[in-house]
Scaffold this motif. Structure first.
Motif, PDB file in Angstrom:
ATOM      1  N   ALA A 154       0.760  -1.134   0.023  1.00 46.72           N
ATOM      2  CA  ALA A 154       0.089  -0.027   0.108  1.00 46.72           C
ATOM      3  C   ALA A 154       0.981   1.307  -0.116  1.00 46.72           C
ATOM      4  O   ALA A 154       0.633   1.990  -0.841  1.00 46.72           O
ATOM      5  N   MET A 155       1.928   1.189   0.756  1.00 46.22           N
ATOM      6  CA  MET A 155       2.712   2.428   0.935  1.00 46.22           C
ATOM      7  C   MET A 155       3.623   2.575  -0.286  1.00 46.22           C
ATOM      8  O   MET A 155       4.019   3.604  -0.637  1.00 46.22           O
ATOM      9  N   GLY A 156       3.883   1.347  -0.983  1.00 42.82           N
ATOM     10  CA  GLY A 156       4.618   1.351  -2.172  1.00 42.82           C
ATOM     11  C   GLY A 156       3.942   1.897  -3.177  1.00 42.82           C
ATOM     12  O   GLY A 156       4.454   2.947  -4.071  1.00 42.82           O
ATOM     13  N   ALA A 157       2.833   1.634  -3.418  1.00 42.74           N
ATOM     14  CA  ALA A 157       1.850   2.228  -4.243  1.00 42.74           C
ATOM     15  C   ALA A 157       1.650   3.931  -3.993  1.00 42.74           C
ATOM     16  O   ALA A 157       1.767   4.389  -5.123  1.00 42.74           O
ATOM     17  N   PHE A 158       1.493   4.352  -3.096  1.00 43.02           N
ATOM     18  CA  PHE A 158       1.542   5.710  -2.740  1.00 43.02           C
ATOM     19  C   PHE A 158       2.890   6.198  -3.008  1.00 43.02           C
ATOM     20  O   PHE A 158       2.900   7.398  -3.680  1.00 43.02           O
ATOM     21  N   TYR A 185      -2.011   6.673   4.703  1.00 41.65           N
ATOM     22  CA  TYR A 185      -1.312   5.703   5.876  1.00 41.65           C
ATOM     23  C   TYR A 185      -2.368   5.426   6.829  1.00 41.65           C
ATOM     24  O   TYR A 185      -2.478   4.418   7.234  1.00 41.65           O
ATOM     25  N   GLY A 186      -2.831   6.575   7.506  1.00 41.35           N
ATOM     26  CA  GLY A 186      -4.031   6.316   8.428  1.00 41.35           C
ATOM     27  C   GLY A 186      -5.138   5.630   8.096  1.00 41.35           C
ATOM     28  O   GLY A 186      -5.527   4.408   8.764  1.00 41.35           O
ATOM     29  N   ALA A 187      -5.544   5.703   6.790  1.00 45.61           N
ATOM     30  CA  ALA A 187      -6.924   4.744   6.316  1.00 45.61           C
ATOM     31  C   ALA A 187      -6.535   3.354   5.968  1.00 45.61           C
ATOM     32  O   ALA A 187      -7.034   2.543   6.496  1.00 45.61           O
ATOM     33  N   GLN A 188      -5.229   3.110   5.450  1.00 44.29           N
ATOM     34  CA  GLN A 188      -5.014   1.846   5.170  1.00 44.29           C
ATOM     35  C   GLN A 188      -4.532   0.990   6.401  1.00 44.29           C
ATOM     36  O   GLN A 188      -4.819  -0.182   6.475  1.00 44.29           O
TER      37      GLN A 188
END
Length: 238
Positions: A154-158, A185-188
């Motif tokens: 998820a953070m890699g996608a961001f 970050y908070g949502a995922q």
């Protein structure tokens, strides 16, 4: 190769990747507020992240019925935010200083979570049991959600989307990148917490559920009150 050693290797890799991200941004011609490079600012940031990491990490262990001392990425993030906001308030700094941390934050977490994955059960970041085909056995014979990989992806996608915004000179995304990163970050993180075996604090929510919501709310307020983004060439990014 032990899980603890691999965790350390990926922690170091995460810091190095974050540093490379800052360098890459500077090479794109972006200039960030000088205040965020000053020693007192950095000292406040380091102090806040350290306190937050151990405070929330250890509290989560206690709430989950375990003893010991632990660190938390989300706790470090929350502690850093509080420390910097207090520092800026005390120093009379009204300028927003978080822009340069958006990409380093996303890249650092994406790589650091791989270390959590390889650390196995000792790291206490594994997921709840699952029958899904990608469930992972961390050594106790139980297939679990590899939530560390979920968060890493998820953070890699961001990070990828942010890089594309920089390449396309997306003024709003770059100027407000840190708060966008926090909101994302908070949502995922809030979602992944439902897949972790942590003790609950209020109803079905864990300490990190509440912390995720707090970070998300902070980011939402900062985005809602953000000044209009202007072209980024030859000016500092707030």
């Amino acid at each position: 190769m032990s899980g603890a050693f691999l965790h350390t290797v990926f922690d170091i890799a995460a810091w190095l990747a974050a540093a490379v991200a800052v360098y890459w941004l500077s090479r794109r011609g972006l200039r960030f507020p000088a205040q965020s490079f000053e020693l007192p600012y950095v000292a406040a940031l380091v102090f806040g992240t350290g306190i937050g990491a151990y405070l929330f990490g250890s509290a989560n262990l206690w709430l989950s019925g375990q003893s010991g001392i632990a660190r938390s990425v989300e706790g470090a993030l929350a502690g850093g935010i509080v420390a910097i906001e207090l520092y800026k308030w005390n120093a009379g700094i009204a300028l927003r200083t978080g822009a340069r941390f958006a990409l380093p934050l996303a890249v650092g977490i994406a790589i650091g979570r791989l270390g959590c994955y390889f650390a196995g059960l000792d790291d206490f970041t594994y997921g709840t049991p699952t029958a899904l085909p990608w469930g992972h056995d961390f050594g106790d014979g139980i297939l679990r959600h590899p939530v560390q990989l979920y968060e890493s992806a998820a953070m890699g996608a961001f990070a990828l989307l942010y890089v594309l915004a920089v390449l396309n000179q997306g003024a709003f995304t770059i100027t407000n990148g840190f708060y966008l990163a926090l909101a994302y970050y908070g949502a995922q993180r809030f979602l992944w917490e439902f897949l972790k075996p942590y003790g609950t604090l209020i109803g079905p929510f864990t300490l990190f559920h509440l912390l995720s919501l707090s970070i998300l709310l902070y980011a939402a307020v900062m985005l809602a009150t953000a000044p209009k983004a202007r072209p980024l060439h030859e000016r500092a990014v707030a």
